[in-house]
Design a protein around this motif. Structure first.
Motif, PDB file in Angstrom:
ATOM      1  N   TYR A  86      26.089 -37.861 -39.396  1.00  0.00           N
ATOM      2  CA  TYR A  86      25.504 -39.091 -38.859  1.00  0.00           C
ATOM      3  C   TYR A  86      26.292 -39.560 -37.635  1.00  0.00           C
ATOM      4  N   SER A 144      18.960 -41.774 -32.809  1.00  0.00           N
ATOM      5  CA  SER A 144      17.880 -42.658 -33.243  1.00  0.00           C
ATOM      6  C   SER A 144      16.550 -42.278 -32.595  1.00  0.00           C
ATOM      7  N   PHE A 201      24.332 -47.015 -43.941  1.00  0.00           N
ATOM      8  CA  PHE A 201      22.972 -47.306 -43.492  1.00  0.00           C
ATOM      9  C   PHE A 201      22.653 -48.786 -43.682  1.00  0.00           C
ATOM     10  N   ASP A 202      22.950 -49.312 -44.868  1.00  0.00           N
ATOM     11  CA  ASP A 202      22.635 -50.715 -45.164  1.00  0.00           C
ATOM     12  C   ASP A 202      23.401 -51.670 -44.252  1.00  0.00           C
ATOM     13  N   THR A 236      20.212 -44.621 -36.411  1.00  0.00           N
ATOM     14  CA  THR A 236      18.918 -44.036 -36.750  1.00  0.00           C
ATOM     15  C   THR A 236      17.878 -45.136 -36.855  1.00  0.00           C
ATOM     16  N   ILE A 264      24.875 -46.606 -39.030  1.00  0.00           N
ATOM     17  CA  ILE A 264      24.347 -45.293 -38.687  1.00  0.00           C
ATOM     18  C   ILE A 264      23.288 -45.438 -37.608  1.00  0.00           C
ATOM     19  N   ARG A 324      15.012 -46.092 -45.007  1.00  0.00           N
ATOM     20  CA  ARG A 324      16.051 -45.714 -45.953  1.00  0.00           C
ATOM     21  C   ARG A 324      15.668 -44.487 -46.782  1.00  0.00           C
ATOM     22  N   TYR A 327      16.032 -41.278 -43.968  1.00  0.00           N
ATOM     23  CA  TYR A 327      17.105 -41.021 -43.002  1.00  0.00           C
ATOM     24  C   TYR A 327      18.041 -39.901 -43.448  1.00  0.00           C
ATOM     25  N   ARG A 328      18.295 -39.834 -44.762  1.00  0.00           N
ATOM     26  CA  ARG A 328      19.344 -38.932 -45.241  1.00  0.00           C
ATOM     27  C   ARG A 328      18.976 -37.464 -45.013  1.00  0.00           C
ATOM     28  N   ASP A 359      27.061 -43.009 -47.444  1.00  0.00           N
ATOM     29  CA  ASP A 359      26.126 -43.038 -46.314  1.00  0.00           C
ATOM     30  C   ASP A 359      25.050 -44.103 -46.521  1.00  0.00           C
ATOM     31  N   ASP A 360      24.638 -44.334 -47.772  1.00  0.00           N
ATOM     32  CA  ASP A 360      23.711 -45.442 -48.038  1.00  0.00           C
ATOM     33  C   ASP A 360      24.344 -46.780 -47.658  1.00  0.00           C
TER      34      ASP A 360
END
Length: 297
Positions: A172, A293, A242-243, A249, A247, A253, A256-257, A238-239
């Motif tokens: 990421y 992104s 993201f939150d 992107t 990251i 949710r 993305y992974r 990574d979650d």
């Protein structure tokens, strides 16, 4: 006068168990006060050298960058290199997650820094294992391992995990400006230098691969990464990133992974014999010519 009832076997067993637990706790406290971390042990060859960075203004020389050539996880040729970088050439920071168990919680995480010339320097906080030693999460709670930072080529640190351990690897790009990426790099180089001079213990929960990164981030920007169980179970880190909007992107949710999984690209790059900048470009090829992104839309 009535006679007191004799203690039941259950009560006696409970008292005995509590006494044993207290004895074990006392022994652990004594052990913790006596044992000290060391940089002088019979280390596994791939972790035998502690990297050191010399910073002179914008110029950085890093000694003992690992650039191993792997035939398997146990058969490899070690190469230790001195590399020169410029801090004003730092362009990006990347977060890597390697799950390694049947359930998502256990994972290894590390970071990599991109420079304008296409080179990348990966930094991985790890258990420093002795010859023949294996990792155990329980032993990691009991001051059985020292902590080290491995500074290495991406073909080494990512390729080992993707091509030879055959683990999933997620890459990421972080939402970090060049100035922020540079600051994080310097903080981790400083941490590597400190560990080379003053060894410290690894801890499965409080001084692991992910908390080392989080500590460096929070030292630069307090509160950026709040305390969370997802830093103790790095497979979910990574979650968390993201939150927190860390990251780069635009994907939702639930998508993305998988879009950032690169172990297949890493295996292809190694099979093609790619090295250095070519290897780093290949594992990012799905985002070539654009930001993470915009390519992920």
């Amino acid at each position: 006068m009535t006679r007191a009832a004799p203690a039941s076997k259950t009560a006696l067993a409970l008292r005995g168990g509590l006494a044993l637990l207290a004895a074990v706790a006392l022994a652990w406290i004594v052990f913790a006060l006596v044992v000290r971390p060391s940089n002088d042990r019979p280390w596994a060859p791939e972790q035998a050298r502690m990297p050191v960075a010399i910073v002179d203004g914008e110029a950085v020389r890093v000694a003992d960058v690992r650039n191993a050539r792997y035939r398997s996880t146990t058969d490899f040729d070690l190469r230790w290199e001195a590399r020169d970088y410029r801090l004003d050439d730092v362009e990006s920071a990347w977060f890597i997650v390697e799950p390694f168990a049947d359930w998502r919680g256990p994972a290894h995480t590390f970071v990599s820094f991109g420079f304008r010339d296409g080179r990348h320097l990966a930094i991985s906080a790890e258990v420093r294992k002795e010859v023949g030693e294996a990792y155990s999460p329980l032993a990691g709670l009991l001051r059985q391992y020292e902590l080290m930072l491995v500074l290495g080529d991406e073909r080494d640190l990512i390729g080992l995990r993707a091509a030879h351990r055959r683990d999933a690897v997620y890459l990421y790009r972080l939402e970090a400006s060049p100035v922020e990426a540079r600051a994080l790099l310097v903080a981790l180089l400083d941490r590597a230098n400190v560990l080379a001079e003053r060894p410290a213990f690894y801890n499965t929960l409080t001084a692991n691969c992910t908390t080392t990164i989080v500590d460096a981030v929070d030292a630069l920007a307090p509160g950026t990464v709040p305390m969370s169980w997802r830093t103790r179970l790095p497979g979910y880190s990574d979650d968390l990133a993201f939150d927190l909007g860390l990251i780069d992107t635009d994907l939702p949710r639930d998508r993305y992974r998988e879009a950032h999984r690169i172990d297949g690209l890493a295996r292809d790059a190694e099979a093609a014999g790619l090295e250095g900048e070519a290897y780093s470009a290949a594992i990012r090829s799905r985002w070539a010519g654009s930001t993470t992104s915009s390519a992920s839309r």
